[in-house]
Design a protein around this motif. Structure first.
Motif, short mmCIF file in Angstrom:
data_model
loop_
_atom_site.label_atom_id
_atom_site.label_comp_id
_atom_site.label_asym_id
_atom_site.label_seq_id
_atom_site.Cartn_x
_atom_site.Cartn_y
_atom_site.Cartn_z
N VAL A 161 8.53 30.75 17.21
CA VAL A 161 9.30 30.83 15.79
C VAL A 161 8.58 30.79 14.34
O VAL A 161 7.77 29.69 14.38
N ASP A 162 9.28 31.50 13.34
CA ASP A 162 8.35 31.93 12.03
C ASP A 162 9.41 30.02 11.45
O ASP A 162 10.01 30.97 10.55
N TRP A 163 8.99 29.41 10.89
CA TRP A 163 9.68 28.10 10.83
C TRP A 163 9.66 28.65 9.09
O TRP A 163 10.62 28.00 8.48
N ALA A 164 8.90 29.14 8.74
CA ALA A 164 8.77 29.36 6.95
C ALA A 164 9.72 30.51 6.64
O ALA A 164 10.83 29.97 5.82
N SER A 165 9.79 31.49 7.62
CA SER A 165 10.91 32.54 7.34
C SER A 165 12.77 31.50 7.55
O SER A 165 13.29 32.48 6.80
N LEU A 166 12.32 30.93 9.04
CA LEU A 166 13.49 30.70 9.56
C LEU A 166 14.10 29.59 8.44
O LEU A 166 15.78 29.46 7.64
N GLN A 167 13.58 28.35 7.38
CA GLN A 167 13.42 27.71 6.64
C GLN A 167 14.29 28.17 5.23
O GLN A 167 14.45 27.83 4.48
#
Length: 240
Positions: free
Chosen positions: A54-60
């Motif tokens: 998961v690309d958490w930076a993009s998701l959040q």
């Protein structure tokens, strides 16, 4: 007179047909909106050889309230998890904060967002059209329960592979919804009360997935709960 009656009946039938068509369109539109959002958010997940990252930076960046992603392999449950400032907002808002009666999968406002509590409670709707946590009802079948005996919880700091401990049909607000409890005592409660139970060793904390039991109506206090151990996992997230 007979022609007049036929015309009235025709208009009534036409009205019923029109109302039914509108209802079907609304149901499709509500579900389609959520599915489109989830597809958009899934674009932030890298999938290589069936493994998820998961690309958490993009998701959040899309919504800071997104704190995790839950996947139950070989089911339709693969959704972000959000946490709001209350337990009402995400009952009727999507992951991108659009009005929608299907809502979102969300962590209780009373839980720590890093899943550090003994019991982290995750809510999701059951709906007649399917989606969200509707398919948890399939765990009533023992064979299905045995075949779907683990799930993944992905978070920014740690991934987890969670062995299913039990599936139960319970009342909202029962002991299953306590955030803090003695694990030995609670494991005994699971053993005594669960519809299906699996002996999982060395359980230190759990997640509890909760949804409505539609057999009693959408506004009843009857619930399906699926409880799984929370165990850190650093291997590949393989869902097929």
């Amino acid at each position: 007179m007979r022609k007049f009656i036929y015309r009235i009946l025709f208009l009534i039938c036409l009205g019923i047909f029109g109302f039914s068509a509108y209802q079907l369109f609304e149901i499709y539109n509500v579900k389609n909106s959520v599915n489109k959002e989830v597809k958009e958010l899934e674009s932030t997940i890298k999938k290589e050889d069936e493994s998820y990252e998961v690309d958490w930076a993009s998701l959040q960046e899309k919504n800071p309230d997104i704190i995790a992603w839950i996947i139950i392999p070989d089911t339709d449950i693969s959704f972000p998890i959000v946490q709001g400032s209350d337990n009402s907002y995400y009952l009727n808002h999507t992951y991108l904060k659009e009005d929608n009666r299907m809502g979102s999968i969300f962590l209780s406002m009373d839980n720590q967002r890093d899943f550090s509590d003994v019991n982290s409670i995750i809510y999701g709707h059951s709906v007649d059209t399917g989606g969200m946590f509707t398919s948890l009802k399939e765990y009533k079948d023992l064979e299905y329960y045995q075949e779907h005996n683990y799930l993944y919880l992905l978070t920014p700091s740690q991934n987890y592979k969670c062995d299913v401990i039990c599936f139960s049909q319970v009342e909202d607000g029962c002991d299953y919804y306590n955030i803090h409890f003695n694990m030995d005592d609670m494991m005994n409660t699971y053993l005594q009360t669960a519809t299906h139970y699996t002996n999982v060793e060395n359980v230190e904390s759990v997640i509890t997935l909760s949804t409505c039991d539609l057999d009693y109506g959408a506004h009843s206090t009857k619930r399906f709960v699926l409880v799984a151990s929370l165990k850190a996992y650093d291997g590949k997230i393989v869902v097929n």
